[in-house]
Design a protein around this motif. Structure first.
Motif, short mmCIF file in Angstrom:
data_model
loop_
_atom_site.label_atom_id
_atom_site.label_comp_id
_atom_site.label_asym_id
_atom_site.label_seq_id
_atom_site.Cartn_x
_atom_site.Cartn_y
_atom_site.Cartn_z
N ILE A 270 -6.63 -1.06 -0.73
CA ILE A 270 -5.97 -0.03 -1.56
C ILE A 270 -4.57 -0.52 -1.97
O ILE A 270 -4.07 -0.18 -3.03
N GLN B 44 -5.82 3.33 9.76
CA GLN B 44 -5.93 1.89 10.01
C GLN B 44 -4.75 1.20 9.33
O GLN B 44 -3.69 1.12 9.91
N CYS B 45 -4.92 0.76 8.08
CA CYS B 45 -3.75 0.12 7.46
C CYS B 45 -2.68 1.14 7.13
O CYS B 45 -1.50 0.81 7.02
N GLY B 46 -3.08 2.39 6.94
CA GLY B 46 -2.10 3.45 6.70
C GLY B 46 -1.64 3.58 5.26
O GLY B 46 -0.82 4.44 4.95
N PHE B 47 -2.16 2.77 4.37
CA PHE B 47 -1.70 2.81 2.99
C PHE B 47 -2.18 4.09 2.29
O PHE B 47 -1.45 4.68 1.51
N CYS B 48 -3.39 4.51 2.62
CA CYS B 48 -3.92 5.72 2.01
C CYS B 48 -3.43 6.97 2.72
O CYS B 48 -3.63 8.08 2.23
N ARG C 33 -10.25 2.45 2.13
CA ARG C 33 -11.16 1.32 2.24
C ARG C 33 -11.35 0.88 3.69
O ARG C 33 -12.22 0.06 3.98
N THR D 147 -11.42 2.97 6.82
CA THR D 147 -11.91 3.77 7.95
C THR D 147 -13.34 4.27 7.84
O THR D 147 -13.90 4.69 8.85
S1 FES Z 1 -6.40 3.23 6.27
FE1 FES Z 1 -6.41 1.54 4.91
S2 FES Z 1 -6.95 2.44 3.05
FE2 FES Z 1 -7.14 4.05 4.44
#
Ligand code: FES
Ligand code: FES
Lengths: 775, 166
Positions: free
Chosen positions: A202, B96-100, B133, B135
């Motif tokens: 994303i 997870q990545c925390g971007f969303c 993308r 979780t």
């Molecule tokens: S935690 Fe990575 S896009 Fe949602």
């Protein structure tokens, strides 16, 4: 296994969790813009194959605010690979920063650096390019055809055979596969074809650059491979490594696409040439056009088995489309075999032959699964076909043939990462339990083969089994440093790269466990080439296993130093001392706290820094295993597939952080379902991807997916840190074959070409005579 | 042009060139939880609350918030600690990545405000405009469900106010 441990095996609060949920500026694009920052925009080729006859940048350069225009005429001519792999990279050096010949729609033509992004973009329109359009190579067959145009007509010494459009070749042979097939009681012969998919993190690729107070080049990059990025940029631009620092802050997903040095070189050169800070983010369209993808492949698998289903011969023939450049072409290709064939290790006769071909299509690269996704699709559909041919239950056939603890395969040795592999025996395998538990949960015994119908929808269930690796044996290397602070807390510095998986937390847990510390007392710093020790980076499912082992070793060394210091303080024999709850105790119950030990070591007697650095180079790559099950419904009127239920039972060794481990499976399966059913770059007949945005390239939303259930099966790998293996990639390999096999259970058709669109399903149903049109 | 609006409870004024999107305005003001994942309304990572309803900030012009209330993920936690949604999504393993994540949290605030006790299907429906993308959504959904339960148990609204009779 969790009971054995205080921190490992527990769902600890993530070390970066609060920063992430409160929206702190932790991603590259969030960092405050430095004064004078230049913004970069990229001009890419509209043609799949063309020679740049002339390029005129004068009008662009004259535009107010434009600082620099880069083209092939003013950038280094050196060849390199964008693959962020260890040195020397096993990918051909067939790429230049800019090239007078463009080889795919999206290939670099020019870059503009300007005061604002708007100006940079406006300047792109002022660059005049005269192209001589060449005949493009738009498929694997076209690439291999007699007299095909050459994608790389320049000397390409480390490609396998660029004069025939072959980027890479790989083979492995054990026994005599033709004889084995000829002697077999039952054989099957399956060919599958896969398509172009994209990773879609994303957060797109984004890099900022500047010169620090010592005029050293700093790159802040959303990369999975900071150390490789430093080395590759340094070599490409002729800058000594000690003049470059690469920092990876939090990154918004990678999935392999950030294991490429895609834009770091542009930012580096801009800053070096102008002395100014610079920044660039790919647009979503560039992420689809000018980035990396999954290798489309055609794979033929032939299996031969005894009457009782024991496999005797396996032949796998692979054609892989690497697109315009050969980044990861060889290693993904060999992984198709090396991560697929050992799963069925009883067959004495095994052959693997693979070629990766150049085309004028999007460049393929590393993508979670890394060839195993394609190979296991072919293999697991073939296994179901064999089960049907033998009249055997698909579970029973797999149970009869799959590898087990203590088992080995000649393929481990024969196929490595672009060179010979490493012999290994499987140190842990709970696949039997995975199959049993998953089958029970999905209701295999009552649902399989029933073809339950509701209106035009018919239900079926399917399964497949999978393996991956845990790092690359004798190639990957990770290091970790730990030092003790005044209050008994520690700094843990790791080169390892958390790409959003939570690996900073996992590595922190391993250190905390060894040192009997709560996780809050572990300050994790990762992925900064100046501040942290080396690590090859986040790929090949390596971080928990390889970097985790380095962390464990460093922590053990620090624990020994704590004990030695405590022995002096307690006047005790160090061999009798125990470490627990931030204290070192002797058998009589006398104890000293870490804080006391630290204060004494730093300020009191026998002053020294309690600290250690340790490395890990894995000797084996213990595979994680999963059994994947799905229930699907197929609409025989429209061809639509719905995934109703999805269950994965997984053996990843000890799950250091169970929720993060489950999340890896769930996210990978979600991505795999999207790829199996809808995601498609959809290349047109001129080589242009039709997918240019998330409206046209649909990744699954919450409403498109069932509730994916993960069951972590009890497992312990004796070679891993506290028994851990890996889990990050394996799940993505499952949906293609699991869904294909479930659709067969529902309808009798075999889906051997992806994605499984309604049109394709309907066509197969009609061909078989079971579609609505015929009955 | 000049815009005045309320950002996370603070009256805010800014001077922006015409054509500036709300996403650009907010990021420029330091509200960098508003993420740019596509800049065309497809991914939801730029979601913010405009007068309490989730909107994609990349599709609005800065001028459209004149005189209105904007809330971003920076405005969720208070002195006492994380907002129940932040806490619950984090604890459930939904990051997870925390971007969303910030966009998802804002969509979830909107959802729980409209439907305090949502079913799993309603939660998924409420997240339909937010792409993640990493979780597979399972743990995000769990976190939102847990937050709903926490809010119900403490009798609070998503604003941190005591729930009133209405
Ligand atoms: S935690 Fe990575 S896009 Fe949602
Ligand atoms: S950035 Fe606004 S919806 Fe994607």
């Amino acid at each position: 296994m969790a009971e054995k441990y205080e921190v490992v095996g527990h769902n600890e609060r993530r070390v970066d969790g609060t920063a992430l949920v409160t929206g702190k500026p932790v991603f590259v694009a969030d960092l405050p813009e430095r004064p004078g920052t230049l913004h970069l925009a990229l001009l890419t080729s509209p043609h799949a194959h063309a020679r740049i006859r002339a390029i005129d940048t004068a009008r662009a350069e004259a535009l107010d605010g434009v600082a620099l225009v880069l083209t092939h005429e003013n950038t280094p001519d050196r060849t390199y690979t964008t693959a962020g792999q260890g040195y020397p990279e096993p990918s051909p050096y067939d790429t230049r920063m800019f090239n007078p010949k463009v080889r795919f729609v999206g290939d670099r033509v020019a870059a503009v650096a300007a005061d604002s992004l708007a100006t940079a973009r406006a300047a792109l329109g002022l660059i005049d390019v005269e192209y001589e359009v060449l005949e493009p190579v738009l498929s694997i067959d076209a690439a291999l055809a007699e007299g095909a145009p050459l994608v790389h007509d320049e000397p390409c010494p480390d490609a396998w055979d660029a004069e025939h459009n072959i980027a890479a070749y790989s083979e492995a042979v054990a026994g005599d596969v033709e004889a084995g097939l000829a002697a077999a009681h039952t054989t099957v012969d399956v060919t599958i074809e896969t398509h172009y998919g994209q990773h879609v993190p994303i957060e797109p690729h984004v890099v900022s650059s500047y010169l620090d107070e010592h005029d050293r080049l700093v790159l802040v990059s959303s990369t999975q491979v900071p150390f490789h990025a430093r080395r590759i940029v340094g070599r490409l631009l002729d800058v000594p490594i000690h003049r470059i620092r690469v920092i990876k802050p939090r990154i918004g997903g990678g999935f392999g696409v950030k294991q490429e040095i895609l834009i770091e070189d542009l930012l580096a050169l801009t800053t070096l040439r102008t002395g100014r800070p610079a920044t660039m983010s790919y647009t979503r369209e560039q992420e689809f056009h000018a980035s990396r993808t999954r290798h489309p492949m055609r794979i033929r698998v032939r299996l031969g088995a005894d009457e009782d289903g024991t496999l005797q011969a396996i032949d796998m023939d692979v054609l892989s489309n690497t697109g315009a450049y050969g980044t990861h072409s060889l290693t993904v290709l060999s992984n198709v075999g090396s991560k697929t064939l050992p799963l069925y290790n009883l067959a004495p006769d095994v052959r693997f032959i693979g070629k990766a071909v150049y085309t004028n299509l999007p460049v393929a690269g590393a993508y979670r699964g890394y060839g195993a996704t394609q190979g296991q699709y072919a293999m697991e559909v073939a296994i179901d076909q064999l089960a049907e041919a033998l009249g055997m239950d698909a579970l029973e056939l797999r149970a009869r043939n799959h590898i087990r603890t203590g088992g080995t395969s000649p393929i481990f040795r024969a196929l490595g990462e672009g060179r010979e592999g490493v012999e290994q025996t499987v140190s842990s395998c709970e696949l039997e339990a995975c199959i049993e538990i998953g089958a029970d949960r999905i209701g295999w015994a009552t649902k399989r083969g029933r073809r339950h119908r509701e209106g035009s929808w018919v239900h079926g269930i399917g399964m497949s089994v999978h393996m991956q690796g845990s790092g690359i044996p004798l190639i990957d290397m990770a290091a970790a440093s730990i030092k003790l602070n005044d209050d008994g807390s520690i700094n843990l510095d790791v080169g390892a790269t958390d790409l959003g998986t939570g690996s900073d937390t996992v590595l922190g847990q391993i250190a905390a466990e060894v040192l009997a510390l709560p996780l809050e007392k572990v300050i994790v710093t990762s992925s900064d080439t100046d501040r942290t020790p080396f690590d090859t980076g986040a790929y090949a499912s390596s971080t928990t296993y390889v970097s985790g082992t380095a962390v464990q070793r460093a922590a053990v060394a620090v624990r020994d130093q704590l004990i030695a210091a405590a022995a002096e303080m307690l006047d005790a024999d160090p061999t009798t001392l125990e470490v627990a709850s931030e204290r070192v105790s002797d058998p009589d119950g006398d104890s000293v706290s870490f804080e006391k030990i630290a204060l004494r070591a730093l300020y009191g007697e026998n002053q020294h820094q309690i600290a250690a650095t340790a490395s890990s180079v894995p000797e084996s790559s213990p595979p994680p295993f999963i059994a994947s099950f799905a229930e699907v419904a197929v609409d025989t009127d429209t061809g639509q597939i719905r995934v109703l239920d999805y269950v994965v039972a997984a053996d990843c060794g000890t799950a250091v952080h169970p929720k993060l481990a489950e999340g890896q499976i769930e996210g990978a399966v979600a991505n795999g379902i999207g790829y199996a059913l809808v995601e498609d770059l959809a290349i047109d007949d001129r080589g242009r991807p039709r997918a240019i945005d998330l409206g046209r390239y649909k990744i699954p939303a919450a409403t498109d997916l069932p509730r994916i259930e993960t069951i972590l099966v009890d497992s312990y790998d004796p070679t891993g840190p506290m028994g851990a293996k890996s889990i990050a990639e394996i799940g993505i390999n499952a949906p293609l074959p699991t869904i294909a096999n479930a659709v067969h259970d529902a309808t009798g058709i075999w889906l051997t070409e992806s994605p499984f669109t309604s049109e394709r399903v309907l066509q197969a149903l009609r061909a078989q005579g079971s579609g609505s049109g015929t009955g | 042009m000049r815009v005045s609006f309320t950002l996370n409870g603070t009256v805010t004024q800014a001077e922006v060139p015409p054509g500036t999107t709300l996403m650009e305005l907010l990021r420029g003001l330091g509200a960098v939880s508003v993420k740019d994942g596509c800049a065309r309304g497809d991914c939801g990572s730029c979601a913010v609350l405009l007068d309490g309803r989730a909107v994609t900030a990349c599709l609005l012009f800065a001028g459209q918030v004149e005189g209105r209330q904007v809330r971003t993920a920076e405005g969720l936690a208070d002195e006492v600690g994380l907002h129940p949604l932040q806490q619950a999504v984090l604890d459930a393993g939904g990051v997870q990545c925390g971007f969303c994540t910030p966009g998802i949290l804002m969509a979830a605030v909107d959802l729980l405000d409209r439907i305090p006790d949502p079913t799993e299907a309603q939660i998924r429906e409420g997240l339909a405009g937010n792409l993640c993308r990493c979780t597979g959504y399972v743990k995000i959904v769990d976190g939102i469900r847990d937050a709903a339960a926490m809010l119900a148990a403490t009798g609070r609204t998503t604003d941190g106010e005591e729930a009133g009779d209405g």
